[in-house]
Design an enzyme around this catalytic site. Structure first.
Site, PDB file in Angstrom:
ATOM      1  N   ASP B 329       0.843  -1.180   0.000  1.00  0.00           N
ATOM      2  CA  ASP B 329       0.000   0.000   0.000  1.00  0.00           C
ATOM      3  C   ASP B 329       0.881   1.233   0.000  1.00  0.00           C
ATOM      4  O   ASP B 329       1.918   1.255   0.650  1.00  0.00           O
ATOM      5  CB  ASP B 329      -0.882   0.009   1.255  1.00  0.00           C
ATOM      6  CG  ASP B 329      -2.175  -0.723   1.002  1.00  0.00           C
ATOM      7  OD1 ASP B 329      -2.670  -0.641  -0.136  1.00  0.00           O
ATOM      8  OD2 ASP B 329      -2.675  -1.382   1.925  1.00  0.00           O
ATOM      9  N   ASP B 366      -0.787  26.602  12.420  1.00  0.00           N
ATOM     10  CA  ASP B 366      -1.434  25.448  11.767  1.00  0.00           C
ATOM     11  C   ASP B 366      -0.767  24.171  12.278  1.00  0.00           C
ATOM     12  O   ASP B 366       0.394  23.894  11.982  1.00  0.00           O
ATOM     13  CB  ASP B 366      -1.250  25.584  10.242  1.00  0.00           C
ATOM     14  CG  ASP B 366      -1.945  24.467   9.506  1.00  0.00           C
ATOM     15  OD1 ASP B 366      -2.499  23.566  10.180  1.00  0.00           O
ATOM     16  OD2 ASP B 366      -1.925  24.480   8.263  1.00  0.00           O
ATOM     17  N   PHE B 400      -8.523  26.224   8.948  1.00  0.00           N
ATOM     18  CA  PHE B 400      -9.102  25.672   7.719  1.00  0.00           C
ATOM     19  C   PHE B 400     -10.546  25.294   7.974  1.00  0.00           C
ATOM     20  O   PHE B 400     -10.911  24.782   9.012  1.00  0.00           O
ATOM     21  CB  PHE B 400      -8.315  24.416   7.333  1.00  0.00           C
ATOM     22  CG  PHE B 400      -8.845  23.723   6.125  1.00  0.00           C
ATOM     23  CD1 PHE B 400      -8.456  24.138   4.853  1.00  0.00           C
ATOM     24  CD2 PHE B 400      -9.738  22.659   6.247  1.00  0.00           C
ATOM     25  CE1 PHE B 400      -8.942  23.506   3.731  1.00  0.00           C
ATOM     26  CE2 PHE B 400     -10.234  22.029   5.111  1.00  0.00           C
ATOM     27  CZ  PHE B 400      -9.835  22.451   3.859  1.00  0.00           C
ATOM     28  N   THR B 404     -14.518  27.444   3.395  1.00  0.00           N
ATOM     29  CA  THR B 404     -13.578  28.345   2.705  1.00  0.00           C
ATOM     30  C   THR B 404     -12.506  27.588   1.950  1.00  0.00           C
ATOM     31  O   THR B 404     -11.908  28.097   1.019  1.00  0.00           O
ATOM     32  CB  THR B 404     -12.893  29.266   3.716  1.00  0.00           C
ATOM     33  OG1 THR B 404     -12.201  28.447   4.667  1.00  0.00           O
ATOM     34  CG2 THR B 404     -13.891  30.129   4.465  1.00  0.00           C
ATOM     35  N   ARG B 405     -12.193  26.384   2.374  1.00  0.00           N
ATOM     36  CA  ARG B 405     -11.140  25.543   1.817  1.00  0.00           C
ATOM     37  C   ARG B 405      -9.783  26.242   1.827  1.00  0.00           C
ATOM     38  O   ARG B 405      -8.983  26.121   0.901  1.00  0.00           O
ATOM     39  CB  ARG B 405     -11.500  25.082   0.402  1.00  0.00           C
ATOM     40  CG  ARG B 405     -12.670  24.095   0.410  1.00  0.00           C
ATOM     41  CD  ARG B 405     -13.200  23.841  -0.962  1.00  0.00           C
ATOM     42  NE  ARG B 405     -12.214  23.213  -1.826  1.00  0.00           N
ATOM     43  CZ  ARG B 405     -12.176  23.398  -3.130  1.00  0.00           C
ATOM     44  NH1 ARG B 405     -13.021  24.217  -3.712  1.00  0.00           N
ATOM     45  NH2 ARG B 405     -11.286  22.777  -3.866  1.00  0.00           N
ATOM     46  N   MET B 406      -9.572  27.034   2.866  1.00  0.00           N
ATOM     47  CA  MET B 406      -8.241  27.632   3.037  1.00  0.00           C
ATOM     48  C   MET B 406      -8.046  27.972   4.513  1.00  0.00           C
ATOM     49  O   MET B 406      -8.976  27.959   5.307  1.00  0.00           O
ATOM     50  CB  MET B 406      -8.090  28.879   2.171  1.00  0.00           C
ATOM     51  CG  MET B 406      -9.158  29.922   2.416  1.00  0.00           C
ATOM     52  SD  MET B 406      -9.088  31.166   1.112  1.00  0.00           S
ATOM     53  CE  MET B 406     -10.502  32.130   1.529  1.00  0.00           C
ATOM     54  N   SER B 407      -6.795  28.253   4.815  1.00  0.00           N
ATOM     55  CA  SER B 407      -6.494  28.674   6.173  1.00  0.00           C
ATOM     56  C   SER B 407      -5.505  29.827   6.076  1.00  0.00           C
ATOM     57  O   SER B 407      -5.004  30.126   4.990  1.00  0.00           O
ATOM     58  CB  SER B 407      -5.912  27.514   6.978  1.00  0.00           C
ATOM     59  OG  SER B 407      -4.654  27.162   6.441  1.00  0.00           O
ATOM     60  N   LYS B 437      -3.720  30.491   2.505  1.00  0.00           N
ATOM     61  CA  LYS B 437      -3.195  29.400   1.670  1.00  0.00           C
ATOM     62  C   LYS B 437      -4.303  28.373   1.511  1.00  0.00           C
ATOM     63  O   LYS B 437      -5.120  28.194   2.428  1.00  0.00           O
ATOM     64  CB  LYS B 437      -1.952  28.757   2.302  1.00  0.00           C
ATOM     65  CG  LYS B 437      -2.181  28.048   3.641  1.00  0.00           C
ATOM     66  CD  LYS B 437      -0.876  27.481   4.155  1.00  0.00           C
ATOM     67  CE  LYS B 437      -1.040  26.346   5.150  1.00  0.00           C
ATOM     68  NZ  LYS B 437      -1.591  26.681   6.445  1.00  0.00           N
TER      69      LYS B 437
END
Lengths: 578, 737
Positions: B329, B366, B400, B404-407, B437
């Protein structure tokens, strides 16, 4: 001890010729056994088709290993009975100008077993026992079909290795017919004519009676010699028309016929090694076995030739000149023909015992102990040095399997040969095949060496040389070779029966595990080769294979040989003879 | 880029408290067992050693017979005395030979038993709370664990020991599995998904779970494993059977050789004594491998257990040596499960350092592995020190969100802190600067929204696509700031961060090694083919299966097997079960589901997918050890002939002494030295049999050459030296008789 330059040249020439013949013969045999068209097809194909139709054979229908074995056994049994019948009734049949009587029952049985098994052990003198009809329709017939049987079986085994996820090994009747029609017959036709051109006789005349120069009478035997002579060698049969075999000037008159006969003995065996490589799709596999055989061949020569050329130290003490010179071959010339000398005699002997032929042009009983050890050991190793037609290949393949199994584990995989895993069943069959020879040879020889019936035949020699003679008889019988240490009187009930049994076991009891082995392999899948696969080509494998053959042989026979030829050699050095 | 590849933990993870090779207690027990195994009913299972035992009995009888023989004219006192002592010595050493072989096997079994003991400790009988219904609130009764049957439901609460193997059907709990794995950190087990399997004997540390029992007593993994390592139910593996056949037939051949030698000896003048014949026979038959064969097999299984792998059969271990194809995998095996920042790609006009700095700021708070890797990369590339973090004091982290799909980060004041303090109203004031970003589309939309334009839109799109094609994830960085008096807001895209699937350190070399072993690796991944190809290329695997589903996995295995190849794979999920069952070697992770474990033929307690490579090595080692000792054993025989044959015929043919190339002192000492060597070599090779011959991934040819040199050539030479030394020692001690 000096081996002459002439010796080297002759040996090198012979080996070069064998090498040159290997590929063309191998290619041709590959075509024949793959059922392809050959340049002889226009001549033989109609005949082949006629034979199948007449015998009700469907050439397209292949057999499993069991069917193949049964066909082979039934066919050989029938042939053996026919030969026995012919021997017993020859006095009533035509082509018997000398009015020879029926062959004694035991001798007839021994001879029938002998020729059926491709052994051609002869407890009789041909010119005094067999009518022309028996020689031609009985013995020569078996010379052809016992050879073809061996070839067919080898091809069946090779198919077991070459095919995968299948169940059939081929059709025995087709392989037998094609081997005879396309390979043996054409070569024999040409070969016999060449022999005739050199002085080998081919007639139905009664024996010639001549007045010799000193006023005596001499009977010179005649007969259809050439037609039997060529297949005697080509089929690695070895049964001479005359008692003197290839030492007889009517069988082997010149140096050229000697060379032709030696080449005939060895080249089909050598060619089959190449055919094997071709059929499994990697000629290097075939050449690896070929190289191992060639090394063993040269090793045998390297022992026997100096021993014979060195002569007998006891004679040297008596002031006999045994040096090779322009006028004499030197060395131990007892029992050898002057027209062949040391080199051609030893080369012929090594060739005839490396294979299962057994024809002789000199007499092994008269060899020095070490010179006689080589033919004995050659046969005992299983006649895998190119070997008998077919039998050499399947014998060598058994050793290859054994090598792969013992040493192959050392690469960290379940042993495999040509991508086929060697597992319980295969090891079982290879082990059975491996067991048969020691059991037969040592068993019968042990009995013969203590029973009065066995000892009574030691008419000329006792001591270690007598033991060598007994060992040689059973080794040669079991190995289906047929050459003899002639000092032993073989035509006795004891030796006729036990010898015949040894021959039958050595041939048929050996063949069954071989084909079972092929039958087990044919159903297997092929594991693709990779860097982790045990390499079965290349110098490492070749030397390993040679080592395994020598060590297995030595471990099995060393004690017996120590009391035979080895101690005889040591005693000879100490000044004693037997 | 090498500094970004992380060190993987060493492969050789040894079981805690692994049994040492020669624990005195095991040795003592093994010595006892060696005698117990002399029972012929047991000994006959090993034909080679059975022959030796029969020989021992016969020579013992012969010794007694000689003791009772009165000296006579044919047998003067000194000769009789010497002969009696000689027969006694040979007889004793033959008994030793059998005992040594039995000892080797008992040692291997003893070590297995000790392993089993540690496993068994985990199986202490506990009480279980059996539920009437699979509900937390259902009434339960207390029953002993062995009374549980497959399909029962039990409640396990904090502090309880899980009474049997099974599957969590409700609840989440931290479980201490150290009893099984030796790993002290607790693991989470929860219902549903791939972490639902629990093993009997492990302890719940917190919370509660309801477990459906998956195996009847005596059929659990632990039970099966204990039986296997103890060797009680050990079944011979296919290759072992084949080897046994070969050894048996060699024994028969040598029996023929020795039995036929007596008539030849009688023919030659005088018979050889039965003692010498038996000595010769025992020296010739392959006692070395015959005596060590089962020890090798047991020890191989034991090595697996030491690596924390439970094999369900010896056959599987052997098959591991034959593996041609390894399915691995991608995530967790080939790559470190997380993506790592590897490059900053600024747009034209932007300094790379500026981009790095912005990215760093946006990621400081983050805590995701991706975020941390961006910080690490920026610090490393531009030596941005800790002082940058001070800025955080006047800033706010924007985490995040799926919406919004960003931070990113909102800077509320300038670096000197003036803006904010001047106004004194931190909460309400719009940020001085924002950094974001995130996914390309989201960021572009954000820039538009804040008055920026996508000046290098085309270039940006190309960069983003390129990164995706290379198997990485593009993360676009943008900033907004206010300029001028009116605090006009401006926005721009700064550039792209490349987040890469990081291939574990050393994997390429590892695959290279596998290739040399003749094993192809195929990477299994859910990624699209483009990404998969890129990672496969980087990791150096031979092939890959992209967008893998359980069906395509199964199909791949079947295809490989149809081509004659042996396939190994690891898996943990229920949907891996069919493929695990189809593979020749299927290794389930201990953390996996019950279904996966049942389908597999091995379980890795450490749940380490790279363990497969070790398993293959152990399988190969097992086969190599067998082959090496077989070769050694057969090669040994050459020297023994040179010792015994001249000795046996010393009176009949003194000339045969020419074969006594070792120059052994007397016929008796020659025979005795050979027998002693033959016995001692078994003892000498026990450590090798238990440890196994070292496997080197150098390809079959070189490996064969190496092992042949050591065990083939060495096997021929060693006894010449050994027998001579023993003979010298006997001479020195005046024991040559």
């Amino acid at each position: 001890m000096s081996i002459t330059f002439n010796s080297f040249v002759q040996i090198a020439l012979f080996l070069a010729l064998v090498l040159a013949l290997t590929k063309p013969l191998g290619l041709y045999m590959t075509k024949v056994f793959n059922g392809e068209r050959t340049w002889l097809s226009p001549v033989f194909a109609p005949l082949e088709r006629f034979l199948y139709r007449a015998c009700g054979i469907d050439p397209a229908r292949e057999q499993r290993w069991t069917g193949y074995v049964i066909a082979m056994l039934v066919f050989n049994l029938a042939g053996m009975l026919l030969l026995y019948g012919l021997e017993r009734t020859q006095q009533w049949l035509p082509l018997n100008p000398q009015h020879l009587g029926p062959v004694e029952p035991q001798l007839a049985f021994n001879t029938a077993a002998s020729f059926t098994t491709n052994t051609n052990w002869q407890n009789y003198a041909g010119e005094q026992t067999m009518s022309y009809l028996t020689q031609m329709a009985g013995l020569t017939y078996h010379n052809f079909i016992s050879a073809a049987t061996g070839m067919a079986l080898a091809v069946a085994l090779v198919r077991g290795l070459a095919r995968h996820s299948a169940e059939h090994l081929g059709n025995f009747w087709v392989d037998l017919t094609r081997a005879t029609l396309y390979i043996l017959l054409p070569i024999c036709l040409v070969g016999a004519l060449v022999l005739v051109s050199q002085g080998v006789v081919q007639n139905f005349n009664p024996y010639t009676v001549v007045h010799t120069l000193d006023g005596g009478l001499q009977v010179i035997a005649q007969g259809p010699v050439a037609s039997q002579e060529i297949i005697k060698e080509l089929g690695t049969n070895g049964g001479g028309f005359f008692n003197a075999n290839s030492a007889h000037p009517y069988e082997n008159p010149t140096a050229l016929t000697n060379l032709i006969e030696m080449l005939a003995i060895i080249s089909i065996g050598a060619g089959m090694f190449y055919m094997f490589g071709r059929m499994v799709g990697n000629t290097r596999q075939g050449w690896a076995l070929w190289a191992a055989a060639a090394i063993l061949f040269v090793l045998g020569l390297a022992v026997a030739l100096p021993a014979e050329q060195g002569g007998n130290p006891l004679l040297a003490h008596l002031g006999v000149n045994q040096q090779a010179s322009a006028l004499q071959p030197g060395g131990n010339m007892e029992g050898k023909e002057v027209r062949f000398g040391i080199t051609d005699s030893v080369l012929f002997t090594v060739t005839t015992t490396a294979t299962s032929c057994g024809a002789v042009n000199s007499f092994l009983d008269s060899y020095t102990p070490l010179g006689g050890l080589v033919p004995l050991a050659n046969i005992a190793l299983g006649e895998v040095i190119f070997g008998g037609v077919g039998s050499g290949l399947y014998g060598m393949l058994m050793f290859a399997i054994l090598t792969v199994f013992i040493a192959g584990l050392m690469v960290g995989r379940t042993p495999e040969y040509l991508g086929k895993k060697i597992e319980r069943k295969e090891v079982m069959m290879a082990a059975l095949a491996l067991l048969i020879s020691p059991a037969t040879v040592l068993g019968f020889a042990a009995v013969a060496s203590v029973l009065p019936q066995g000892l009574a035949s030691l008419t000329t020699n006792t001591g270690p040389h007598g033991l060598s003679e007994i060992l040689y008889l059973y080794t040669s019988s079991n190995g289906n070779n047929g050459s003899a240490f002639a000092g032993l009187a073989g035509n006795t009930p004891f030796y006729n029966w036990t010898g015949a049994l040894a021959m039958l076991i050595g041939r048929f009891a050996f063949l069954i595990p071989i084909l079972a082995f092929g039958g087990s392999l044919v159903g297997k899948r092929v594991v693709p080769a990779g860097p982790g696969t045990f390499p079965t080509t290349g110098p490492l494998f070749v030397s390993l294979l040679v080592g395994v053959i020598l060590i297995v042989g030595a471990l099995t026979y060393f004690p017996a040989y120590a009391l035979g030829p080895i101690v005889e050699h040591l005693l000879m050095l100490a000044g004693r003879t037997f | 880029m090498s500094s970004h590849t992380l060190e993987v933990r060493p492969w050789k993870t040894r079981r805690k408290g692994a049994v040492s090779s020669f624990d005195p207690q095991i040795v003592r027990q093994a010595l006892l067992d060696a005698f117990r195994k002399l029972d012929p009913r047991w000994q006959i299972k090993n034909p080679v050693m059975f022959v030796v035992e029969v020989g021992s009995v016969i020579t013992t009888i012969e010794f007694v017979r000689l003791l009772l023989t009165a000296p006579g004219p044919a047998f003067p006192v000194t000769r009789l005395h010497n002969e009696t002592l000689f027969v006694l010595a040979v007889s004793l050493w033959l008994w030793f030979t059998v005992l040594f072989a039995n000892f080797a096997e008992a040692m291997a079994e003893g070590r297995g038993k000790a392993q089993a003991e540690t496993l068994r400790r985990a199986r202490t009988t506990t009480m279980a709370k059996r539920l009437r219904r699979p509900e937390r609130s259902a009434p339960w009764e207390e029953v002993p664990a062995p009374a549980l049957r497959k399909g029962d439901y039990v409640l396990v609460e904090a502090g309880d020991v899980i009474p049997g193997d099974g599957e969590v059907i409700e609840g989440v709990a931290a479980v201490d599995e150290s009893a099984i794995t030796g790993e002290s950190a607790p693991v989470i087990r929860e219902s549903g998904g791939d972490r639902s399997a629990v093993t009997g004997g492990t302890r719940v540390l917190s919370d509660w779970i309801i477990v459906r029992i998956g195996a009847n007593p005596g059929e659990t993994f632990l039970d099966r494993m204990i039986a296997l390592v103890e060797g009680a139910q050990r079944q011979k593996t296919p290759n072992e059977i084949a080897l046994n056949i070969l050894l048996a037939s060699l024994t028969i051949i040598f029996l023929l050789v020795v039995v036929s030698l007596e008539p030849f000896a009688i023919y030659s003048g005088s018979p050889v004594s039965i003692t010498t014949l038996i000595a010769l026979l025992v020296c010739l038959i392959p006692t070395t491998i015959g005596g060590l064969l089962s020890a090798i097999g047991i020890a191989g299984m034991d090595r697996l257990v030491q690596r924390n792998v439970l094999a369900m059969s010896g056959r599987a271990v052997e098959a591991a040596g034959d593996i041609d194809v390894l399915l691995l995998d991608k995530t967790g095996t080939i790559t470190l499960g997380n993506r790592q920042a590897t490059r900053f790609l600024p747009l034209p006009g932007i300094d790379e350092q500026a981009l790095a700095q912005a990215a760093l700021l946006a990621s400081l708070a983050d805590e995701t592995p991706e975020g941390r890797s961006i910080v690490a990369l920026a610090r490393e590339r531009f030596a941005i020190g800790e002082e940058v973090s001070l800025q955080q004091q006047a800033s706010r982290f924007v985490p995040f969100s799926a919406m919004t799909r960003m931070s990113g980060l909102d800077v509320l004041a300038d670096a000197d802190g003036q803006a904010a303090s001047a106004r004194g109203e931190e909460e309400a004031a719009p940020p001085v600067r924002t950094i974001r970003k995130g996914a390309a589309e989201a960021i572009i939309a954000y820039v538009h929204e804040h008055g920026g334009d996508n000046t290098h839109g085309e270039l940006l799109q190309r960069t983003v696509d390129e990164i995706a094609r290379a198997g990485s994830t593009p993360l676009v960085v943008a900033e907004t700031w206010r300029t001028g008096q009116d605090h006009q807001e401006q926005a721009r895209v700064l550039g792209v961060i490349e987040l890469k699937d990081i291939v574990k350190g050393g994997m390429r070399e590892r695959f290279e090694q596998l290739r040399r072993m003749g094993i192809r690796t195929i990477m299994i991944t859910g990624d699209n083919p483009l990404t998969a190809a890129a990672i496969a290329r980087e990791a150096g695997v031979d092939d890959f299966l992209a967008q893998a589903t359980p069906e395509t996995k199964l199909k791949l295995i079947r295809e490989q097997q149809a081509g004659g190849r042996m396939v190994a794979m690891t898996g943990d999920g229920t949907n891996d079960a069919p493929a695990l069952a189809q593979a020749d070697v299927g290794v389930a992770m201990n953390s996996g589901t019950q279904a996966a474990k049942e389908a597999a033929n091995m379980i890795d307690l450490d749940s380490n997918p790279t363990k497969l490579i070790e398993i293959v090595e152990i399988g190969k080692q097992l086969l190599i050890t067998r082959g090496a000792l077989t070769t050694f054993s057969i090669a040994n025989d050459v020297a023994k002939y040179f010792a015994i044959i001249p000795a046996a015929f010393s009176t009949t043919y003194p000339q045969l002494n020419a074969l006594n190339i070792m120059g052994l002192a007397t016929p008796h000492s020659a025979v005795l030295s050979a027998v002693i060597f033959n016995a001692l070599i078994i003892i000498a090779l026990i450590p090798l049999a238990l440890r196994g011959v070292k496997y080197r991934p150098i390809g079959a040819g070189p490996l064969l050459r190496r092992n042949l040199l050591i065990y083939g050539l060495g096997g021929i030479v060693a006894p010449f030296v050994g027998i001579k030394l023993i003979d010298l020692l006997l001479s020195l001690l005046h024991l040559t008789l």
